[in-house]
Design a protein around this motif. Sequence first.
Motif, short mmCIF file in Angstrom:
data_model
loop_
_atom_site.label_atom_id
_atom_site.label_comp_id
_atom_site.label_asym_id
_atom_site.label_seq_id
_atom_site.Cartn_x
_atom_site.Cartn_y
_atom_site.Cartn_z
N ARG A 211 34.83 75.30 44.75
CA ARG A 211 34.76 74.01 44.06
C ARG A 211 36.14 73.37 44.06
N HIS A 212 36.19 72.07 44.37
CA HIS A 212 37.45 71.33 44.44
C HIS A 212 37.40 70.12 43.53
N THR A 213 38.56 69.76 42.99
CA THR A 213 38.70 68.53 42.21
C THR A 213 39.60 67.57 42.97
N SER A 214 39.13 66.34 43.16
CA SER A 214 39.88 65.34 43.92
C SER A 214 40.04 64.08 43.08
N PHE A 215 41.13 63.35 43.36
CA PHE A 215 41.39 62.11 42.65
C PHE A 215 41.64 60.97 43.64
N SER A 216 41.15 59.80 43.30
CA SER A 216 41.49 58.58 44.03
C SER A 216 41.57 57.45 43.01
N SER A 217 42.35 56.42 43.32
CA SER A 217 42.51 55.33 42.37
C SER A 217 41.92 54.03 42.93
N ILE A 218 41.48 53.20 42.00
CA ILE A 218 40.96 51.87 42.31
C ILE A 218 41.86 50.85 41.62
N TRP A 219 42.16 49.77 42.32
CA TRP A 219 42.95 48.68 41.74
C TRP A 219 42.26 47.38 42.08
N VAL A 220 42.00 46.57 41.06
CA VAL A 220 41.24 45.33 41.23
C VAL A 220 42.09 44.16 40.76
N TYR A 221 42.15 43.09 41.55
CA TYR A 221 42.89 41.90 41.14
C TYR A 221 42.23 40.65 41.72
N PRO A 222 42.23 39.54 40.97
CA PRO A 222 41.44 38.37 41.37
C PRO A 222 42.10 37.53 42.45
N VAL A 223 41.27 36.89 43.25
CA VAL A 223 41.77 35.90 44.21
C VAL A 223 42.27 34.70 43.43
N VAL A 224 43.42 34.20 43.79
CA VAL A 224 44.00 33.04 43.11
C VAL A 224 43.50 31.78 43.79
N ASP A 225 42.80 30.92 43.05
CA ASP A 225 42.29 29.69 43.64
C ASP A 225 43.30 28.56 43.50
N ASP A 226 42.92 27.38 43.97
CA ASP A 226 43.86 26.26 44.02
C ASP A 226 44.29 25.77 42.63
N SER A 227 43.49 26.11 41.61
CA SER A 227 43.83 25.64 40.26
C SER A 227 44.92 26.48 39.60
N ILE A 228 45.29 27.58 40.25
CA ILE A 228 46.29 28.49 39.69
C ILE A 228 47.53 28.46 40.57
N LEU A 289 49.37 38.78 47.80
CA LEU A 289 50.53 38.99 46.94
C LEU A 289 50.48 38.05 45.73
N ARG A 290 50.16 36.78 45.97
CA ARG A 290 50.04 35.85 44.84
C ARG A 290 48.98 36.32 43.86
N ALA A 291 47.88 36.86 44.41
CA ALA A 291 46.81 37.38 43.55
C ALA A 291 47.28 38.56 42.73
N ARG A 292 48.05 39.47 43.35
CA ARG A 292 48.55 40.64 42.63
C ARG A 292 49.51 40.22 41.52
N LEU A 293 50.38 39.24 41.81
CA LEU A 293 51.32 38.78 40.79
C LEU A 293 50.59 38.11 39.64
N TYR A 294 49.53 37.38 39.95
CA TYR A 294 48.73 36.74 38.90
C TYR A 294 48.03 37.79 38.05
N GLU A 295 47.47 38.79 38.72
CA GLU A 295 46.79 39.87 38.00
C GLU A 295 47.76 40.62 37.10
N ALA A 296 48.99 40.79 37.58
CA ALA A 296 49.99 41.47 36.76
C ALA A 296 50.29 40.68 35.49
N GLU A 297 50.30 39.35 35.63
CA GLU A 297 50.52 38.51 34.45
C GLU A 297 49.35 38.60 33.48
N LEU A 298 48.13 38.62 34.02
CA LEU A 298 46.95 38.78 33.16
C LEU A 298 47.02 40.09 32.39
N LYS A 299 47.42 41.15 33.08
CA LYS A 299 47.46 42.46 32.44
C LYS A 299 48.49 42.52 31.32
N LYS A 300 49.56 41.73 31.44
CA LYS A 300 50.55 41.70 30.37
C LYS A 300 49.95 41.16 29.09
#
Length: 376
Positions: A211-228, A289-300
């Motif tokens: 028996r083995h235990t494995s880990f993987s991570s998920i990271w989700v961030y929104p697409v930045v539209d023209d209004s942002i 990258l813009r989406a990741r930076l926006y998501e980082a701001e949301l998370k704050k």
Amino acid sequence: MRAEIENVVDEIKQAISLLRRHLDWDQAIRRLDWLNNKAEDPTLWNDATEAQKLMRERQQLDESIGGVKRLEQQLQDNIELIAMGEEEGDQSIVTEAEDVLKALKAESGRLQVEAMLSGEADGNDTYLEVHSGAGGTESQDWANMLLRMYSRWAEKQRFKVEVLEVHDGEEAGIKSATILVKGHNAYGWLKTESGVHRLVRISPYDSNARRHTSFSSIWVYPVVDDSINIDVNESDCRIDTYRSSGAGGQHVNTTDSAVRITHIPTGIVVQCQQERSQHKNRAKAWDMLRARLYEAELKKREDAANAEAASKTDIGWGHQIRSYVLQPYQLVKDLRTGVESTAPGDVLDGDVSPFMEAALAHRISGKADAVVGDLD
């Protein structure tokens, strides 16, 4: 009133209370009144973009408030019908009202999910990254299983999935991958999936069937539209090109068409190898990258920011949000909400919505409030 129906009534009342709290009821009523008055202003459409934004907000608020009022009225009406039927000894009236209440319970659940998907970027398309943890082939195979799970979930939601980059494992599975999920509320649904996912199973790569235990991570961030508007200083970024490792034909695999951008101040790294053209991959990487930076701001601005950031930096024990146990028993358990499934095969085939709904409810109940738009 039967105990079963009393429980149904209590659940509907609880749903109404949560919906009112989520809407900030008195403020929402005032905001809707203001928007209705604004809609009568002939100068509103001088700025078409702003007018469309306000009208979308007005429609959303009107539907949300109207849904709660309708729920409250039907609940009261059918409680009174049951009381009248019991007093007159007319079981048919009681049965009919009880059936309506059961339907209202389902309706209240639907309204709660819709309310939970009203955050600042919830309606946007979203990026989803998968990263394998330590453990070589085992975790890389698990990362590939997660990529398939979310792709299957998106297909069931009739969302469109685009694979932006995949880094294959040495023997099997993937080291990492990024997909773009397109559809209304894609980010709203997937945002609670960020974190570490743990798999326990008999390894198909272990000749001793341990028996083995494995880990993987998920990271989700929104697409930045023209209004942002997200400004990125190019001098803060390092841009690297490399040879694509994914499928796509001879040209993709023999030229440095893939692009990686590192945002030095934050350490955020994005990469794209979807297109044959380096120019197109570069443009998509900047969008990511813009989406990741926006998501980082949301998370704050979320109470859960520290916990979610920690889950990104350490893919292992103590940071997982969900466990998937295939042996010795069959169980998927969300460690934040306690929601379980004894059908891990179904979950891995895309039946993830119950976990997402529970995580969203967990936030709205005050344990980790979701980001919502300012009604001021």
